[in-house]
Design a protein around this motif. Structure first.
Motif, PDB file in Angstrom:
ATOM      1  N   GLY A 156     -16.554   1.915  -6.730  1.00 16.01           N
ATOM      2  CA  GLY A 156     -15.856   1.428  -7.920  1.00 16.01           C
ATOM      3  C   GLY A 156     -14.390   1.153  -7.644  1.00 16.01           C
ATOM      4  O   GLY A 156     -13.838   1.543  -6.608  1.00 16.01           O
ATOM      5  N   GLU A 205       0.858  -1.192   0.000  1.00 14.92           N
ATOM      6  CA  GLU A 205       0.000   0.000   0.000  1.00 14.92           C
ATOM      7  C   GLU A 205       0.887   1.232   0.000  1.00 14.92           C
ATOM      8  O   GLU A 205       1.845   1.308   0.765  1.00 14.92           O
ATOM      9  N   ILE A 257     -13.244   7.304   3.008  1.00 16.50           N
ATOM     10  CA  ILE A 257     -12.155   8.290   3.041  1.00 16.50           C
ATOM     11  C   ILE A 257     -12.129   9.025   1.701  1.00 16.50           C
ATOM     12  O   ILE A 257     -12.774   8.596   0.739  1.00 16.50           O
ATOM     13  N   THR A 313      -4.701   3.724  -3.844  1.00 21.67           N
ATOM     14  CA  THR A 313      -5.981   4.392  -3.586  1.00 21.67           C
ATOM     15  C   THR A 313      -5.816   5.757  -2.916  1.00 21.67           C
ATOM     16  O   THR A 313      -6.531   6.703  -3.234  1.00 21.67           O
ATOM     17  N   ILE A 314      -4.865   5.847  -1.996  1.00 21.46           N
ATOM     18  CA  ILE A 314      -4.748   7.060  -1.191  1.00 21.46           C
ATOM     19  C   ILE A 314      -3.948   8.146  -1.901  1.00 21.46           C
ATOM     20  O   ILE A 314      -4.098   9.323  -1.601  1.00 21.46           O
TER      21      ILE A 314
HETATM   22  C1  LIG Z   1     -11.404   1.639   0.512  1.00 20.38           C
HETATM   23  C2  LIG Z   1     -10.130   0.976   0.174  1.00 20.38           C
HETATM   24  C3  LIG Z   1     -10.131  -0.238  -0.518  1.00 20.38           C
HETATM   25  C4  LIG Z   1     -11.400  -0.965  -0.892  1.00 20.38           C
HETATM   26  O1  LIG Z   1     -12.208  -0.225  -1.747  1.00 20.38           O
HETATM   27  P1  LIG Z   1     -13.803  -0.391  -1.885  1.00 20.38           P
HETATM   28  O2  LIG Z   1     -14.155   0.490  -3.017  1.00 20.38           O
HETATM   29  O3  LIG Z   1     -14.396   0.026  -0.571  1.00 20.38           O
HETATM   30  O4  LIG Z   1     -14.060  -1.833  -2.139  1.00 20.38           O
HETATM   31  C5  LIG Z   1      -8.902  -0.798  -0.843  1.00 20.38           C
HETATM   32  N1  LIG Z   1      -7.745  -0.196  -0.497  1.00 20.38           N
HETATM   33  C6  LIG Z   1      -7.722   0.969   0.180  1.00 20.38           C
HETATM   34  C7  LIG Z   1      -6.402   1.583   0.520  1.00 20.38           C
HETATM   35  C8  LIG Z   1      -8.904   1.600   0.535  1.00 20.38           C
HETATM   36  O5  LIG Z   1      -8.876   2.753   1.210  1.00 20.38           O
END
Ligand SMILES: *Cc1c(COP(=O)(O)O)cnc(C)c1O
Length: 412
Positions: free
Chosen positions: A214, A151, A358, A182-183
């Motif tokens: 998504g 991550e 978030i 994601t972040i």
């Molecule tokens: C929210 C999140 C996920 C999962 O995503 P969803 O759209 O809720 O299934 C995966 N990795 C990170 C770092 C997240 O913050």
């Protein structure tokens, strides 16, 4: 300050059409008519590039996929119904019973559960490491290891990895390096730092307004003419896709080995909402990463126990300045020491919305131990940095001063 200039131009230019309807069309059809049997045959053998069936691809979603692939410099992307679906798609496309995963970082609760519980039911084992355990990470890689997973920012432990160093370990060992970005979309470009696959939950800051669940997995091109880790015995399952799809092999592999059979397809409405979010992503990122620093500094100066890498007291402050100069996303944490004090803060804040999301336009807050991490035992909570009084904050677009004033009042 951080200006994401190239993305400001790219997103608005690509989302809007230059002819006809400016806003992208939403193709609300589960199936697509082929017209003639010859075209139907061509669609199924890949020689005709038209939609087959919405589980395998939809025109609205295809547009989103091409924008996200370009954002990260990938050869292509596959959008999914959620972020967890993107991680499932990318990992299951490479794993079989008996394989191993090396997982490094925070880790997001759903991802931790996927690796530690669900994949283990299918005979896939995962070992977990903190970001700085480089020697242990290297030693954990065996000839059964198929994925090194990382991550970009620990959520919620706020630890920052040396992405290049971990990429080098994975690449030297010939193992796929996968990053959950994601972040830190736009702030960090994992493919350029040596990753093979990037996964996103687009539910978070990429959409930014809690309107669409998504996910998306972005894949690099296969080096068809030169050396490539996917051409080795370790990834023999991929070889037939390299023959049929060339540099696009990882996309074919993900679609045929996972999307077709697990069916975690994105829907067109969510893809449309996500594109609207992308139009303003660079502006929102720029503002929020600056606000996070301002808020972290002010709360810290007022004696609250704040975890954010921009603070000098954070063990990875030097790495933050060097490798995360465009910020590390929207999160910071406040440790109120006890559950009682954390609940008091959350009952008193008038500004924060209490939810498990978030990356929203609004500031969000959540007590970690009683919610997402409630099913984890003390040892795992310790590893993931979950303490009794821990509150995760995701900073939004509000005025930094309004956030500071509200939080200091709530903490009294
Ligand atoms: C929210 C999140 C996920 C999962 O995503 P969803 O759209 O809720 O299934 C995966 N990795 C990170 C770092 C997240 O913050």
């Amino acid at each position: 300050m951080n200006n994401f200039e190239e993305y400001c131009t790219q997103f608005v230019q690509e989302v809007g059409n230059k002819e006809g309807a400016v806003s992208p069309a939403i193709t609300n059809s589960a199936s697509f008519a082929y017209g003639t049997p010859e075209i139907g045959e061509g669609i199924f053998d890949g020689s005709v590039k038209k939609p087959l069936y919405s589980r395998m691809g939809n025109p609205t979603t295809a547009k989103l996929e091409s924008i996200i692939a370009k954002m990260d410099g990938g050869i292509g992307a596959v959008a999914t119904s959620s972020g967890m679906a993107a991680t499932t798609l990318a990992t299951m496309s490479l794993l079989s019973a008996g394989d191993e995963v090396v997982s490094i970082g925070g880790l997001f609760g759903g991802t931790y559960a996927l690796f530690s519980e669900t994949l283990s039911r299918f005979g896939i084992s995962t070992t977990f490491f903190d970001v700085d355990e480089l020697v242990n990470i290297k030693n954990a890689i065996s000839n059964k290891t198929k994925i090194v997973f990382l991550e970009s920012v620990g959520n919620p432990n706020m630890r920052l990895p040396d992405i290049k160093a971990i990429a080098k370990i994975a690449n030297d060992a010939g193992v796929v390096f996968m990053v959950d970005n994601t972040i830190t979309p736009l702030s960090i470009s994992p493919l350029k730092l040596g990753a093979d696959i990037v996964v996103y939950s687009t539910t978070k800051i990429m959409s930014g307004n809690a309107s669409a669940l998504g996910g998306c997995a972005v894949f690099r091109a296969i080096n068809v003419d030169g050396a490539d880790k996917f051409k080795t015995d370790r990834y023999c399952d991929i070889h037939k896709f390299i023959k049929s799809a060339g540099k696009m092999a990882l996309i074919s592999n993900a679609k045929k080995r996972v999307m077709r059979d697990f069916g975690m397809s994105a829907n067109a409405n969510a893809s449309y909402q996500t594109m609207l979010g992308l139009e303003t992503l660079p502006l929102r990122m720029d503002r929020i990463v600056q606000t996070v620093e301002i808020v972290a500094k002010a709360l810290d100066a007022n004696g609250l126990n704040i975890n954010h890498p921009s603070l000098e007291s954070h063990p990875q402050n030097a790495r933050y300045k060097k490798d995360f100069s465009k910020g590390c996303g929207t999160l910071l944490t406040i440790d109120m020491r006890t559950k009682e004090k954390a609940f008091k803060f959350l009952n008193k804040t008038e500004l924060a919305t209490l939810t498990a999301n978030i990356g929203d336009s609004r500031t969000l807050a959540l007590h970690m131990a009683s919610t997402i991490y409630r099913d984890f035992d003390d040892e795992v909570k310790g590893f993931l940095g979950i303490t009794e009084g821990l509150i995760r904050i995701s900073i939004g677009l509000e005025s930094p001063q309004d956030i500071i004033t509200d939080f200091l009042e709530a903490a009294k």
